[in-house]
Design a protein around this motif. Structure first.
Motif, PDB file in Angstrom:
ATOM      1  N   TRP A 278     -25.603  27.372 -13.153  1.00 16.96           N
ATOM      2  CA  TRP A 278     -25.259  26.358 -14.155  1.00 16.96           C
ATOM      3  C   TRP A 278     -26.381  26.151 -15.164  1.00 16.96           C
ATOM      4  O   TRP A 278     -26.122  25.802 -16.327  1.00 16.96           O
ATOM      5  CB  TRP A 278     -24.957  25.021 -13.478  1.00 16.96           C
ATOM      6  CG  TRP A 278     -24.075  25.055 -12.284  1.00 16.96           C
ATOM      7  CD1 TRP A 278     -24.264  24.390 -11.098  1.00 16.96           C
ATOM      8  CD2 TRP A 278     -22.828  25.762 -12.110  1.00 16.96           C
ATOM      9  NE1 TRP A 278     -23.247  24.648 -10.215  1.00 16.96           N
ATOM     10  CE2 TRP A 278     -22.342  25.485 -10.811  1.00 16.96           C
ATOM     11  CE3 TRP A 278     -22.076  26.605 -12.938  1.00 16.96           C
ATOM     12  CZ2 TRP A 278     -21.166  26.025 -10.307  1.00 16.96           C
ATOM     13  CZ3 TRP A 278     -20.893  27.146 -12.434  1.00 16.96           C
ATOM     14  CH2 TRP A 278     -20.448  26.856 -11.152  1.00 16.96           C
ATOM     15  N   ARG A 279     -27.614  26.378 -14.732  1.00 15.81           N
ATOM     16  CA  ARG A 279     -28.754  26.127 -15.612  1.00 15.81           C
ATOM     17  C   ARG A 279     -29.038  27.287 -16.560  1.00 15.81           C
ATOM     18  O   ARG A 279     -29.869  27.159 -17.464  1.00 15.81           O
ATOM     19  CB  ARG A 279     -30.003  25.843 -14.767  1.00 15.81           C
ATOM     20  CG  ARG A 279     -29.932  24.532 -13.991  1.00 15.81           C
ATOM     21  CD  ARG A 279     -31.008  24.431 -12.931  1.00 15.81           C
ATOM     22  NE  ARG A 279     -30.994  23.136 -12.257  1.00 15.81           N
ATOM     23  CZ  ARG A 279     -31.503  22.898 -11.063  1.00 15.81           C
ATOM     24  NH1 ARG A 279     -32.102  23.896 -10.391  1.00 15.81           N
ATOM     25  NH2 ARG A 279     -31.447  21.700 -10.521  1.00 15.81           N
ATOM     26  N   GLY A 280     -28.373  28.417 -16.334  1.00 14.40           N
ATOM     27  CA  GLY A 280     -28.613  29.595 -17.159  1.00 14.40           C
ATOM     28  C   GLY A 280     -28.009  29.478 -18.551  1.00 14.40           C
ATOM     29  O   GLY A 280     -27.218  28.580 -18.851  1.00 14.40           O
ATOM     30  N   GLU A 281     -28.348  30.421 -19.390  1.00 17.16           N
ATOM     31  CA  GLU A 281     -27.912  30.399 -20.789  1.00 17.16           C
ATOM     32  C   GLU A 281     -26.394  30.480 -20.919  1.00 17.16           C
ATOM     33  O   GLU A 281     -25.791  29.766 -21.728  1.00 17.16           O
ATOM     34  CB  GLU A 281     -28.559  31.557 -21.544  1.00 17.16           C
ATOM     35  CG  GLU A 281     -28.172  31.616 -23.019  1.00 17.16           C
ATOM     36  CD  GLU A 281     -28.867  32.746 -23.748  1.00 17.16           C
ATOM     37  OE1 GLU A 281     -28.159  33.642 -24.258  1.00 17.16           O
ATOM     38  OE2 GLU A 281     -30.118  32.736 -23.784  1.00 17.16           O
ATOM     39  N   ALA A 282     -25.754  31.351 -20.128  1.00 17.16           N
ATOM     40  CA  ALA A 282     -24.307  31.561 -20.271  1.00 17.16           C
ATOM     41  C   ALA A 282     -23.547  30.265 -20.008  1.00 17.16           C
ATOM     42  O   ALA A 282     -22.711  29.836 -20.814  1.00 17.16           O
ATOM     43  CB  ALA A 282     -23.839  32.659 -19.316  1.00 17.16           C
ATOM     44  N   TYR A 283     -23.835  29.613 -18.868  1.00 11.39           N
ATOM     45  CA  TYR A 283     -23.086  28.401 -18.545  1.00 11.39           C
ATOM     46  C   TYR A 283     -23.457  27.251 -19.482  1.00 11.39           C
ATOM     47  O   TYR A 283     -22.596  26.441 -19.855  1.00 11.39           O
ATOM     48  CB  TYR A 283     -23.324  27.974 -17.100  1.00 11.39           C
ATOM     49  CG  TYR A 283     -22.416  26.824 -16.699  1.00 11.39           C
ATOM     50  CD1 TYR A 283     -21.119  27.066 -16.266  1.00 11.39           C
ATOM     51  CD2 TYR A 283     -22.850  25.502 -16.791  1.00 11.39           C
ATOM     52  CE1 TYR A 283     -20.268  26.012 -15.927  1.00 11.39           C
ATOM     53  CE2 TYR A 283     -22.015  24.451 -16.450  1.00 11.39           C
ATOM     54  CZ  TYR A 283     -20.727  24.708 -16.031  1.00 11.39           C
ATOM     55  OH  TYR A 283     -19.880  23.663 -15.710  1.00 11.39           O
ATOM     56  N   THR A 284     -24.715  27.164 -19.868  1.00 16.53           N
ATOM     57  CA  THR A 284     -25.142  26.093 -20.778  1.00 16.53           C
ATOM     58  C   THR A 284     -24.367  26.154 -22.082  1.00 16.53           C
ATOM     59  O   THR A 284     -23.822  25.133 -22.548  1.00 16.53           O
ATOM     60  CB  THR A 284     -26.656  26.194 -21.050  1.00 16.53           C
ATOM     61  OG1 THR A 284     -27.370  26.033 -19.818  1.00 16.53           O
ATOM     62  CG2 THR A 284     -27.097  25.131 -22.039  1.00 16.53           C
ATOM     63  N   LYS A 285     -24.286  27.338 -22.649  1.00 19.73           N
ATOM     64  CA  LYS A 285     -23.551  27.479 -23.915  1.00 19.73           C
ATOM     65  C   LYS A 285     -22.046  27.294 -23.693  1.00 19.73           C
ATOM     66  O   LYS A 285     -21.338  26.741 -24.552  1.00 19.73           O
ATOM     67  CB  LYS A 285     -23.849  28.837 -24.549  1.00 19.73           C
ATOM     68  CG  LYS A 285     -25.273  28.961 -25.053  1.00 19.73           C
ATOM     69  CD  LYS A 285     -25.495  30.248 -25.808  1.00 19.73           C
ATOM     70  CE  LYS A 285     -26.918  30.329 -26.352  1.00 19.73           C
ATOM     71  NZ  LYS A 285     -27.217  29.257 -27.329  1.00 19.73           N
ATOM     72  N   TYR A 286     -21.553  27.753 -22.572  1.00 19.26           N
ATOM     73  CA  TYR A 286     -20.136  27.600 -22.219  1.00 19.26           C
ATOM     74  C   TYR A 286     -19.775  26.124 -22.113  1.00 19.26           C
ATOM     75  O   TYR A 286     -18.784  25.667 -22.708  1.00 19.26           O
ATOM     76  CB  TYR A 286     -19.902  28.319 -20.894  1.00 19.26           C
ATOM     77  CG  TYR A 286     -18.657  28.002 -20.113  1.00 19.26           C
ATOM     78  CD1 TYR A 286     -17.430  28.606 -20.414  1.00 19.26           C
ATOM     79  CD2 TYR A 286     -18.717  27.133 -19.014  1.00 19.26           C
ATOM     80  CE1 TYR A 286     -16.297  28.345 -19.640  1.00 19.26           C
ATOM     81  CE2 TYR A 286     -17.595  26.877 -18.246  1.00 19.26           C
ATOM     82  CZ  TYR A 286     -16.384  27.475 -18.554  1.00 19.26           C
ATOM     83  OH  TYR A 286     -15.272  27.220 -17.794  1.00 19.26           O
ATOM     84  N   PHE A 287     -20.584  25.337 -21.376  1.00 18.69           N
ATOM     85  CA  PHE A 287     -20.276  23.918 -21.239  1.00 18.69           C
ATOM     86  C   PHE A 287     -20.372  23.210 -22.587  1.00 18.69           C
ATOM     87  O   PHE A 287     -19.508  22.377 -22.926  1.00 18.69           O
ATOM     88  CB  PHE A 287     -21.209  23.245 -20.236  1.00 18.69           C
ATOM     89  CG  PHE A 287     -21.059  21.749 -20.225  1.00 18.69           C
ATOM     90  CD1 PHE A 287     -19.942  21.160 -19.639  1.00 18.69           C
ATOM     91  CD2 PHE A 287     -22.003  20.936 -20.845  1.00 18.69           C
ATOM     92  CE1 PHE A 287     -19.768  19.785 -19.662  1.00 18.69           C
ATOM     93  CE2 PHE A 287     -21.838  19.552 -20.868  1.00 18.69           C
ATOM     94  CZ  PHE A 287     -20.718  18.985 -20.282  1.00 18.69           C
ATOM     95  N   GLU A 288     -21.396  23.508 -23.348  1.00 15.42           N
ATOM     96  CA  GLU A 288     -21.543  22.865 -24.650  1.00 15.42           C
ATOM     97  C   GLU A 288     -20.341  23.167 -25.545  1.00 15.42           C
ATOM     98  O   GLU A 288     -19.873  22.289 -26.281  1.00 15.42           O
ATOM     99  CB  GLU A 288     -22.838  23.328 -25.326  1.00 15.42           C
ATOM    100  CG  GLU A 288     -24.098  22.793 -24.645  1.00 15.42           C
ATOM    101  CD  GLU A 288     -25.366  23.396 -25.208  1.00 15.42           C
ATOM    102  OE1 GLU A 288     -25.258  24.378 -26.005  1.00 15.42           O
ATOM    103  OE2 GLU A 288     -26.459  22.914 -24.842  1.00 15.42           O
TER     104      GLU A 288
END
Length: 371
Positions: A278-288
């Motif tokens: 969850w803390r990685g770039e992929a999920y961060t941008k996905y959640f945003e």
């Protein structure tokens, strides 16, 4: 009483004591061990280093926590959930517990929980901006969406607090200051049940086998709560194809190569996962990206499909794990181990014939199909 009679009495008492020890069952031993390790006299924010525990003697442990989101009104059910997981698993490992709430925890909640945990415990207040509906949400539009769901009798359709919870669990719990120091978490909720002994440490299993996300129950989501979620996901993926893992689990999510969503998701009230996912770039941008659309409030996007879609697409298929050996229940669904020898070997109390796995609403067949 003469000396001979006194010695005879002592001998009888010693023999009775030995008999009681030898007659202990394995379950008695587990309960006694658990009770002897309760932390009723711990302060509410003690760290593992401050506990009277020799952690070196416990064997290897992961950098992990048992995590619960709860309210003061859920004290009874929270304590029961903690007690069951301690008895079935944690009394042997003493993993720390973290409890989060959007309101300050009551002294009663903290005292009663602290009395049944075997390791350290911390209680955290959720930051306002991580919980409450953002100011930029169009409340008139959101209100209309809630009213429509109420008219359609959709569960939690009119609840703002439920939407706050789903958004928090989707994008913020792993950012909380108390949680930041941990890599792994096991999500536990009030009023859940653990029906089997958990002999193997799930955290170490996942860490040693390159797993990122673990689950016990897989089900279909209510389509009416996520009308635009999949289209939003497809838009994000089209703009960010680099985040999609090779050998992903798209076959679990879709029956037509990703054109449509079949509604399958991992039931996230139980999940054991690596927060680096969850803390990685992929999920961060996905959640945003998802959050920017307002779908958590205009519709009723749940953290279960949000997490499941991300795990299925951003991780390899072999990095997701079905914990068949963990007997787990969150009303109204229950998973009871079906593997050969698991039910008896784990001292399970659940009824295998009542397991949700092959209920018509379960997605476990979809998961097994892609293995």
């Amino acid at each position: 009483m003469n000396t001979t009679a006194r010695y005879a009495r002592y001998a009888i008492l010693i023999l009775l004591g030995l008999y009681s020890i030898l007659s202990f069952t394995r379950e008695d031993y587990g309960r006694a061990t658990s009770l002897s390790n309760t932390s009723s006299e711990l302060s509410f924010n003690e760290s593992p280093d401050e506990l009277d525990l020799d952690l070196d003697t416990l064997g290897p442990r992961a950098n992990a926590t048992l995590l619960m989101l709860a309210r003061n009104s859920e004290t009874d059910t929270a304590v029961r959930s903690v007690r069951e997981l301690e008895d079935r698993f944690n009394h042997k490992h003493h993993y720390p517990w973290v409890f989060l709430n959007e309101q300050p925890f009551s002294d009663d909640f903290k005292t009663r929980v602290s009395n049944v945990v075997s390791g350290s415990v911390e209680f955290g207040l959720i930051p306002h901006d991580h919980w409450y509906q953002p100011d930029w949400i169009d409340e008139e539009k959101a209100s209309q969406g809630r009213q429509k769901m109420v008219q359609e009798n959709i569960v939690y359709g009119g609840s703002v607090s439920y939407r706050n919870m789903c958004r928090f669990n989707s994008g913020f719990f792993y950012r909380h200051p108390i949680v930041q120091k941990y890599k792994w978490y096991w999500r536990v909720e009030p009023d859940v049940h653990f029906h089997c002994d958990i002999d193997e440490d799930p955290f170490l299993f996942m860490e040693n086998n390159d797993k990122l996300y673990g689950f016990t129950i897989s089900a279909y989501e209510f389509h009416s709560t996520i009308l635009t979620l999949w289209d939003t996901v497809k838009e994000f993926i089209a703009e960010n194809p680099q985040y999609v893992a090779e050998d992903n689990s798209m076959g679990y999510l879709s029956d037509d190569g990703g054109n449509s969503y079949n509604l399958c998701h991992f039931w996230s009230n139980f999940e054991i996962a690596n927060m680096d996912l969850w803390r990685g770039e992929a999920y961060t941008k996905y959640f945003e990206y998802l959050d920017s659309t307002g779908g958590f409030y205009y519709e009723r996007w749940g953290d279960a499909p949000v997490h499941s879609i991300a795990a299925a697409l951003f991780a390899r298929k072999d990095q997701l794990h079905f914990f068949d050996q963990i007997g787990y229940e969150h009303h109204p669904w229950m998973h009871c181990p079906k593997g050969a020898g698991l039910w008896s070997g784990k001292n399970c109390s659940c009824n295998p014939s009542s397991s949700f796995d092959y209920n018509g609403y379960s997605c476990i067949r979809q998961w097994e199909r892609i293995q």
